[in-house]
Design an enzyme around this catalytic site. Structure first.
Site, PDB file in Angstrom:
ATOM      1  CG  LEU A   1      13.201  -4.916 -20.111  1.00 37.79           C
ATOM      2  CD1 LEU A   1      12.038  -5.806 -20.337  1.00 37.79           C
ATOM      3  CD2 LEU A   1      13.682  -5.332 -18.533  1.00 37.79           C
ATOM      4  CB  CYS A   2      19.706  -5.548 -22.208  1.00 33.33           C
ATOM      5  SG  CYS A   2      20.453  -4.787 -20.806  1.00 33.33           S
TER       6      CYS A   2
END
Length: 402
Positions: free
Chosen positions: A333-334
């Site tokens: 995930l960013c």
């Protein structure tokens, strides 16, 4: 908490069959554990929220557990496994009239009441259908605030939306509808406790007020539902819960307060140690003196470390004798919040190696946020002496995007 050779071999075989991250559940280990719980001097219910997978429900059903169900989705999943609705207990802080009507329609007759409004709604349906309902009153006790108490998902000593105080359930405040049979009370405020003495002391501290409420209602052989809260060790230095001490505490409680039955709703303690989450290392790098292992999965599949800052135990599926070093494990995930902990792994760790997170049989996939960033869903499979069975294969984002 190291993988046994049998579990390692099963996971190695599964990793060769799975292109993406997956969950795997050890059904033989689970069944052996459940057999050991049959000695409990209490009626055991399984908290389906912990893991609603069909094979898990079937294993608990075969061992005689009842089922603590909090939603229509959970209800239909349990019924689909052939469970009789007489073995289902409806819990949860939100029960709309529509929810209650659905449960009644499907044959459920045991409910935990969280409020006077729920009681009114349920009584109206029971009156219209001319049926009897068994109920427990959910009690929330005020506890002295412990300044060192860590975050507790059930509220601990904080006020929560679960239940009402004993005073609000007293006969001079609450009128029991004629359609109800009052079985007893439900009281549960702490989770994941590893010390059996702490559990027993909490129950003992709660009982005087609960007993006063039971006496006020003059319930013969009352039921006290103590909920769950039995923990499993996530960190290596933690000791496992003393099950025999828990049973002794239950016997003492029943005798001292002349209870008909104690009920317990087990989730994590029933299934947690028999599940594993597997994901491949996608990248290894050093940044500002920190070793990072970035895996293909992460918090979208295994959210608990981000919620609690408590990591799942992890090890490399590829056995090796190289020295261990600390890696900060991150997912795809960013966001920097996608951290599964700083844990010891072989310094020879390579891209493509599988990491196995243990104690992942409860509050794993269904507690997480699998749709965030549109990554593939993890597969869910079981393994036993009869082999590996993929119950739900991995699926791309196109499977769920509209």
């Amino acid at each position: 908490m190291a993988l046994t050779e049998q579990v390692r071999k099963a996971l190695q075989l599964a990793s060769k069959q799975q292109p993406h991250s997956f969950y795997a559940y050890d059904l033989d280990g689970l069944d052996q554990h459940l057999a050991g719980l049959e000695s409990a001097p209490a009626k055991l219910w399984y908290a389906v929220k912990a893991n609603p997978l069909s094979a898990i429900i079937q294993s608990l059903d075969a061992r005689g557990f009842g089922f603590d169900v909090a939603s229509l989705g959970e209800l239909k999943q349990v019924l689909a496994q052939g469970v009789d609705p007489s073995r289902i207990l409806n819990t949860g802080p939100v029960k709309t009239p529509e929810h209650l009507a659905d449960f009644i329609e499907h044959g459920v007759r045991i409910f935990v009441l969280e409020s006077h409004q729920q009681a009114d709604d349920l009584a109206k349906i029971a009156r219209e259908q001319q049926i009897r309902i068994q109920v427990l009153l959910r009690v929330q006790l005020p506890w002295a605030k412990d300044p060192e108490e860590k975050m507790n998902v059930l509220g601990g000593s904080n006020p929560t939306p679960f239940g009402l105080t004993p005073e609000q359930w007293m006969p001079d405040t609450f009128t029991l509808p004629d359609e109800f049979e009052l079985l007893g009370v439900h009281c549960f405020q702490w989770g994941n406790i590893l010390c059996a003495d702490t559990l027993v002391q909490t129950w003992q501290a709660a009982m005087p007020k609960l007993n006063a409420l039971l006496d006020a209602w003059q319930i013969p052989e009352p039921v006290v539902d103590l909920g769950g809260g039995l923990g499993i060790p996530y960190a290596g230095q933690q000791q496992e819960l003393d099950w025999q001490r828990v049973c002794q505490g239950l016997e003492q409680l029943k005798s001292e307060f002349q209870l008909g039955q104690c009920w317990m709703e087990l989730g994590r303690y029933a299934v947690g140690p028999y599940g594993y989450y597997a994901s491949k290392v996608a990248d290894i790098k050093d940044n500002q003196g920190v070793h990072f292992a970035v895996i293909e999965g992460g918090s979208q599949h295994l959210l608990r470390p981000a919620l609690t800052t408590q990591a799942f135990p992890v090890e490399s599926l590829q056995p090796c004798d190289s020295p261990l070093t600390s890696y900060q494990i991150h997912g795809a995930l960013c966001t920097g919040l996608d951290c599964l902990g700083s844990l010891q792994l072989p310094d020879s760790l390579q891209r493509g190696d599988w990491l196995i997170f243990s104690q992942a049989g409860a509050y794993g996939f269904t507690e997480s946020m699998p749709y965030f960033l549109c990554h593939a869903l993890p597969a869910e499979l079981t393994f036993s002496q009869s082999g590996i069975n993929v119950l739900r294969p991995s699926a791309p984002a196109s499977h769920y995007l509209a």
